[in-house]
Design a protein around this motif. Structure first.
Motif: not given
Length: 181
Positions: A1-5, A28-31, A45-48, A58-59
């Motif tokens: 899992v990668i989470c960006t912000g 999974q990648l989340f922003n 939000d998960e990025i698909n 979009t969030m």
């Protein structure tokens, strides 16, 4: 899992990550989005990669205990398709800034929830989804720090002993910077 912000995730970056095979093993990648004044994310939000080109930026997934509203400059809720300033409230919103005067960015809404005006413009895509547009003020990020263009102008005026100082903010897809004259 990668989470960006903290920054927008461009589709080109998602495509690069996908081309490296990141998503093939179920990774999974989340922003996340949330101003510092909310102590953590408001949205996560998960990025698909299959759909991100159409929904870039979009969030819609609020974290539990978080609330948002989108208000026009008249301080009324904006309709779908409208653009306004994002107002955040809920469990994570700070009580204000330490050792500072009361700040108009912090206020109590009609439900008596402590709220914060983010200074960020969003478009209301649906009743529950929002797309980041840009800042409502003259603040830009330089090397991860928020910098006020007016403060740069004021400091240059003092240093140069001139009131004829003009500062521009220049933002492109890769960086933002300011130029003083």
């Amino acid at each position: 899992v990668i989470c960006t912000g903290g920054e927008h995730v461009p589709y080109s970056l998602v495509a690069t990550i996908e081309s490296c095979g990141f998503f093939e093993d179920g990774n999974q990648l989340f922003n996340g989005y949330g101003p510092t004044e909310s102590t953590t994310f408001i949205f996560l939000d998960e990025i698909n990669p299959r759909y991100y080109a159409q929904s870039e930026g979009t969030m819609s997934h609020l974290l539990p205990g978080s609330k948002v509203s989108l208000q026009s400059f008249l301080r009324v809720e904006t309709p779908v398709g409208g653009i306004g300033e994002l107002i955040v409230s809920g469990d994570g919103v700070a009580n204000g800034y330490l050792n500072s005067k009361p700040d108009s960015a912090f206020f109590y809404n009609c439900y008596n929830d402590l709220s914060y005006r983010t200074g960020d413009f969003f478009e209301r895509v649906t009743d529950a989804s929002y797309r980041f547009i840009g800042r409502a003020d003259d603040v830009i990020k330089l090397s991860g720090y928020r910098v006020s263009i007016e403060q740069v102008r004021s400091n240059l005026s003092t240093y140069l002993k001139s009131s004829d100082v003009f500062v521009l903010k220049i933002i492109d897809q890769k960086q933002s910077f300011c130029v003083g004259f």
